[in-house]
Design a protein around this motif. Structure first.
Motif, short mmCIF file in Angstrom:
data_model
loop_
_atom_site.label_atom_id
_atom_site.label_comp_id
_atom_site.label_asym_id
_atom_site.label_seq_id
_atom_site.Cartn_x
_atom_site.Cartn_y
_atom_site.Cartn_z
N ARG A 105 -4.70 0.29 -61.00
CA ARG A 105 -6.05 0.06 -61.50
C ARG A 105 -6.52 -1.32 -61.05
NH1 ARG A 105 -6.97 -0.92 -67.61
NH2 ARG A 105 -8.77 -1.93 -66.63
N ASP A 106 -7.78 -1.64 -61.41
CA ASP A 106 -8.34 -2.96 -61.13
C ASP A 106 -7.97 -3.88 -62.29
OD1 ASP A 106 -9.75 -5.18 -60.48
OD2 ASP A 106 -11.74 -4.28 -60.70
N PHE A 107 -7.05 -4.83 -62.04
CA PHE A 107 -6.56 -5.72 -63.10
C PHE A 107 -7.41 -6.98 -63.21
CE2 PHE A 107 -2.91 -3.07 -62.51
CZ PHE A 107 -2.28 -3.03 -63.74
N ASN A 108 -8.29 -7.26 -62.20
CA ASN A 108 -9.09 -8.49 -62.20
C ASN A 108 -8.23 -9.74 -62.27
OD1 ASN A 108 -11.78 -7.73 -61.83
ND2 ASN A 108 -11.99 -7.13 -63.99
N VAL A 109 -7.07 -9.67 -61.69
CA VAL A 109 -6.16 -10.82 -61.62
C VAL A 109 -5.74 -10.95 -60.16
CG1 VAL A 109 -3.99 -11.83 -62.36
CG2 VAL A 109 -5.35 -10.48 -63.97
N ASN A 110 -6.09 -12.07 -59.54
CA ASN A 110 -5.73 -12.29 -58.14
C ASN A 110 -4.28 -12.74 -58.07
OD1 ASN A 110 -5.74 -12.69 -55.41
ND2 ASN A 110 -6.96 -14.60 -55.47
N VAL A 111 -3.44 -11.84 -57.58
CA VAL A 111 -2.01 -12.15 -57.53
C VAL A 111 -1.69 -13.14 -56.41
CG1 VAL A 111 -1.33 -9.95 -58.54
CG2 VAL A 111 -1.60 -10.14 -56.07
N GLN A 112 -2.64 -13.36 -55.48
CA GLN A 112 -2.40 -14.36 -54.43
C GLN A 112 -2.71 -15.78 -54.89
OE1 GLN A 112 -4.68 -13.14 -51.02
NE2 GLN A 112 -3.30 -11.42 -50.53
N ASP A 113 -3.26 -15.91 -56.10
CA ASP A 113 -3.60 -17.23 -56.63
C ASP A 113 -2.84 -17.44 -57.94
OD1 ASP A 113 -4.67 -19.64 -57.26
OD2 ASP A 113 -6.67 -18.86 -57.80
N PRO A 114 -1.67 -18.08 -57.93
CA PRO A 114 -0.91 -18.30 -59.17
C PRO A 114 -1.64 -19.16 -60.19
CG PRO A 114 0.45 -18.67 -57.22
CD PRO A 114 -0.96 -18.55 -56.74
N SER A 115 -2.68 -19.88 -59.76
CA SER A 115 -3.40 -20.72 -60.71
C SER A 115 -4.45 -19.95 -61.50
CB SER A 115 -4.07 -21.88 -59.96
OG SER A 115 -5.02 -21.38 -59.02
N HIS A 116 -4.55 -18.62 -61.27
CA HIS A 116 -5.53 -17.81 -62.01
C HIS A 116 -5.20 -17.84 -63.50
CE1 HIS A 116 -7.87 -14.32 -63.35
NE2 HIS A 116 -8.62 -14.52 -62.26
N ALA A 117 -6.23 -17.81 -64.34
CA ALA A 117 -6.02 -17.97 -65.78
C ALA A 117 -5.14 -16.87 -66.37
CB ALA A 117 -7.38 -18.01 -66.49
N HIS A 118 -5.29 -15.61 -65.88
CA HIS A 118 -4.54 -14.50 -66.45
C HIS A 118 -3.29 -14.15 -65.65
CE1 HIS A 118 -7.70 -13.70 -69.37
NE2 HIS A 118 -8.61 -13.76 -68.38
N TYR A 119 -3.00 -14.94 -64.63
CA TYR A 119 -1.82 -14.63 -63.82
C TYR A 119 -0.53 -14.71 -64.64
CZ TYR A 119 1.56 -14.85 -60.02
OH TYR A 119 2.63 -14.62 -59.18
N PRO A 120 -0.33 -15.72 -65.52
CA PRO A 120 0.91 -15.75 -66.33
C PRO A 120 1.06 -14.54 -67.25
CG PRO A 120 -0.14 -17.90 -66.32
CD PRO A 120 -1.13 -16.94 -65.71
N HIS A 121 -0.05 -14.06 -67.81
CA HIS A 121 0.03 -12.89 -68.69
C HIS A 121 0.47 -11.64 -67.91
CE1 HIS A 121 -1.88 -15.21 -71.87
NE2 HIS A 121 -2.83 -15.56 -71.00
#
Length: 446
Positions: free
Chosen positions: A3-19
């Motif tokens: 699905r579309d998670f709206n989390v850019n996995v190529q950018d670890p600094s994304h706000a929701h990447y840790p979640h």
């Protein structure tokens, strides 16, 4: 999971990447999409998560189908800013999920298409051959040997026209009880209209005819079903248990036990343990006081051909066959041909006091009682005997009952007050004279 998670996995600094990383770690998942999926930002936010326990395999749960992951591709799409993500995998069915058809042995062609005259002539020829074989025998043939030869002769005659073949068992189909001739004809017309519409898609009148018949079938089915259940409720208005059964069937609240059945090997082991239990073999039979010879049947009378023919005609053709796989209908078709040799066989058994060993064999079938279907102890065994075994038992029963009803001294015949274990005597027959005696006693003041 895709699905579309709206989390850019190529950018670890994304706000929701840790979640997202914590979620994948908790459920043992990994992302297989490595290329950008959204433009013009060139971000990877459309993800496909699979199990990370193996590099190529993902299994949903024990006993389910196995998903084998192959590859993942990002396909450009001109109608959206999101690209198409294609994940390729194959399904490998495990052993527990493979559907195996149950195989049974049936007569092919069916017995109802048998040429009776030829079958009777073949059976007579085999019986004549058996008689000649017994006549040429230098020593007297034993009971078990004679029984086996007789059974082989009947089987050979039947296998010439209806041999046993192993086929896959078909699921039985029971039509709905509210489908009558009117509804059946309407359904048939709808099917023909549908076939005509498929063959001629350029004719709108066929399409309109199919839609009209489909509407008629829908309304008529609803009407027939409603009428059927209303009549069932009226018929069982004085029986609450049956009424609730009809209502549960109407509302679709029928209990379906989806528990897996027990293994055949486990059921067999359970039945064998019960049979070999030594604690159940310590019972003793009670004998009457006095010499046993005064109360016993000294000898049976010889079995006659008319007796055998009568019992063969009374056989239930719908009963299951035993280990010999010879149906009752086959015995009925060659009744006159096998009756003389069968009367001789039964007379040998009664004279010698032995029961043929072949007739002691039975097909044991487990019948589910209640509880968990995976527990072998929740099944009870039933023994399916051969038709000839039950036929011999009926003949012995007739002679025993004749002896009891016409008992010689010092025994006395069964009294008129004996109602238990007698044919044609029921509880109502017993209560009638008892209540009459009570009423007479009350009238007399006793």
């Amino acid at each position: 999971m895709a699905r579309d998670f709206n989390v850019n996995v190529q950018d670890p600094s994304h706000a929701h990447y840790p979640h997202l990383r914590t979620f994948c770690s908790d459920f043992d998942l990994r992302n297989v999409v490595t290329s950008p999926t959204k433009f013009p930002n060139a971000t990877t936010i459309d993800l496909a998560l699979i199990s990370s326990s193996s590099s190529t395999t993902s299994t949903a749960r024990p006993g389910s189908d196995e998903l084998i992951y192959k590859d993942c591709n990002v396909i450009p799409c001109a109608i959206s800013d999101h690209q198409l993500v294609r994940v390729t995998y194959t399904i490998h069915a495990t052993t527990s999920t493979l559907k195996t058809n149950r195989q049974v042995q049936v007569r092919k062609p069916p017995l109802r298409t048998l040429k009776i005259k030829r079958f009777q002539e073949t059976a007579a020829k085999h019986m004549s051959t058996l008689h000649q074989q017994i006549t040429r025998s230098s020593s007297q043939m034993s009971l078990d040997s004679y029984t086996e030869h007789w059974q082989d002769a009947v089987s050979d005659a039947l296998n010439e026209y209806c041999p046993l073949k192993t086929v896959n068992a078909k699921k039985s189909y029971t039509p709905s009880p509210w489908i009558d001739d009117e509804l059946r004809q309407t359904l048939f017309k709808r099917k023909r209209a549908h076939c005509a519409m498929i063959k001629r898609p350029d004719r709108p009148d066929l399409l309109q005819q199919f839609r009209t018949l489909r509407r008629q079938c829908k309304l008529l089915t609803r009407k027939k079903r409603s009428t059927y259940f209303q009549q069932q409720l009226i018929n069982h208005r004085n029986h609450p248990r049956e009424q609730w059964s009809v209502m549960n069937n109407l509302l679709g609240r029928i209990k379906i036990n989806r528990e897996p059945a027990a293994e055949v090997a486990d059921i067999t082991k359970t039945f064998t343990a019960v049979v070999n239990d030594t604690s159940l073999s310590g019972s003793t039979l009670r004998t009457p006081n006095g010499p046993l010879s005064e109360y016993s049947l000294t000898q049976f009378t010889p079995v006659t051909v008319p007796q055998v023919q009568l019992h063969i005609q009374r056989m239930n053709s719908r009963k299951a066959t035993g280990h010999d796989n010879i149906p009752a209908q086959a015995y009925k078709l060659i009744n006159d041909e096998i009756a003389p040799s069968l009367a001789k066989l039964f007379t040998m058994s009664l004279t010698s006091g032995d029961f043929p060993s072949t007739y002691k064999l039975a097909n044991v079938r487990p019948i589910y009682k209640r509880g968990d279907k995976s527990v072998p102890s929740n099944y009870r065994p039933i023994s399916i005997l051969s038709h000839m075994s039950k036929l011999l038992e009926h003949i012995v029963h007739d002679q025993l009952m004749y002896y009891i009803y016409n008992a010689p001294p010092p025994l006395v015949p069964l009294p008129a007050e004996q109602f238990a274990y007698r044919r044609g005597h029921s509880c109502e027959d017993l209560l009638t004279p008892v209540i009459n005696d009570w009423m007479l006693s009350l009238d007399k003041g006793d």
